[in-house]
Design a protein around this motif. Structure first.
Motif, PDB file in Angstrom:
ATOM      1  N   GLN A  15      73.300 -34.764  98.408  1.00 42.42           N
ATOM      2  CA  GLN A  15      73.667 -34.813  97.750  1.00 42.42           C
ATOM      3  C   GLN A  15      72.559 -33.780  96.299  1.00 42.42           C
ATOM      4  O   GLN A  15      71.473 -33.234  96.700  1.00 42.42           O
ATOM      5  CB  GLN A  15      73.387 -36.069  96.755  1.00 42.42           C
ATOM      6  N   HIS A  17      72.658 -31.617  92.092  1.00 40.10           N
ATOM      7  CA  HIS A  17      73.747 -31.024  91.276  1.00 40.10           C
ATOM      8  C   HIS A  17      73.537 -29.744  90.528  1.00 40.10           C
ATOM      9  O   HIS A  17      72.387 -29.086  91.146  1.00 40.10           O
ATOM     10  CB  HIS A  17      72.734 -31.928  90.310  1.00 40.10           C
ATOM     11  N   VAL A  33      84.399 -35.991  97.132  1.00 38.55           N
ATOM     12  CA  VAL A  33      83.552 -36.294  96.136  1.00 38.55           C
ATOM     13  C   VAL A  33      82.874 -37.810  95.463  1.00 38.55           C
ATOM     14  O   VAL A  33      83.716 -37.983  95.510  1.00 38.55           O
ATOM     15  CB  VAL A  33      83.899 -35.305  95.151  1.00 38.55           C
ATOM     16  N   THR A  35      79.513 -39.254  93.395  1.00 34.45           N
ATOM     17  CA  THR A  35      79.294 -39.254  92.408  1.00 34.45           C
ATOM     18  C   THR A  35      78.183 -41.309  92.042  1.00 34.45           C
ATOM     19  O   THR A  35      79.198 -41.619  92.563  1.00 34.45           O
ATOM     20  CB  THR A  35      80.189 -39.058  90.760  1.00 34.45           C
ATOM     21  N   LEU A  50      83.095 -32.391  87.146  1.00 32.59           N
ATOM     22  CA  LEU A  50      81.627 -32.616  86.810  1.00 32.59           C
ATOM     23  C   LEU A  50      80.937 -31.977  85.687  1.00 32.59           C
ATOM     24  O   LEU A  50      80.826 -30.960  85.808  1.00 32.59           O
ATOM     25  CB  LEU A  50      80.986 -32.261  88.550  1.00 32.59           C
ATOM     26  N   TYR A  56      75.936 -35.044  92.455  1.00 31.69           N
ATOM     27  CA  TYR A  56      76.918 -35.133  93.601  1.00 31.69           C
ATOM     28  C   TYR A  56      77.131 -34.793  95.175  1.00 31.69           C
ATOM     29  O   TYR A  56      76.253 -34.371  95.432  1.00 31.69           O
ATOM     30  CB  TYR A  56      78.901 -34.621  93.203  1.00 31.69           C
TER      31      TYR A  56
END
Length: 86
Positions: A15, A17, A33, A35, A50, A56
């Motif tokens: 994970q 971003h 994926v 989230t 996104l 994610y």
């Protein structure tokens, strides 16, 4: 900015971003994926959008390739790596 990622089967991208809005487009294989909103499974030709700063992770169920498109709001990699030029 475009990133072509090749993920072997059962390989995870932990994970994280990105600072800008992005798309993740499955070119081949089968990826998940994840989230905060849930898990989206992508097959060839499918994509997810996104929002900026959205955490994610990716998981390849089989050998897979994805194209990640970052929508840089401060220029592209040729303009100081997407940051405001001095």
């Amino acid at each position: 900015q475009l990133l072509h990622l090749v993920l072997p089967a059962r390989r995870n991208l932990p994970q994280h971003h990105v600072g800008d809005e992005c798309t993740i487009h499955c070119l081949e294989g089968d990826v998940e994926v994840e989230t905060p909103a849930g898990v989206r499974r992508l097959g060839p030709g499918q994509l997810v959008v996104l929002p900026a700063g959205h955490p994610y992770s990716l998981a390849a169920r089989i050998d897979s390739a994805v194209l990640m498109t970052l929508l840089l709001h401060h220029g592209d990699a040729g303009d100081s790596g997407g940051h405001d030029a001095a």
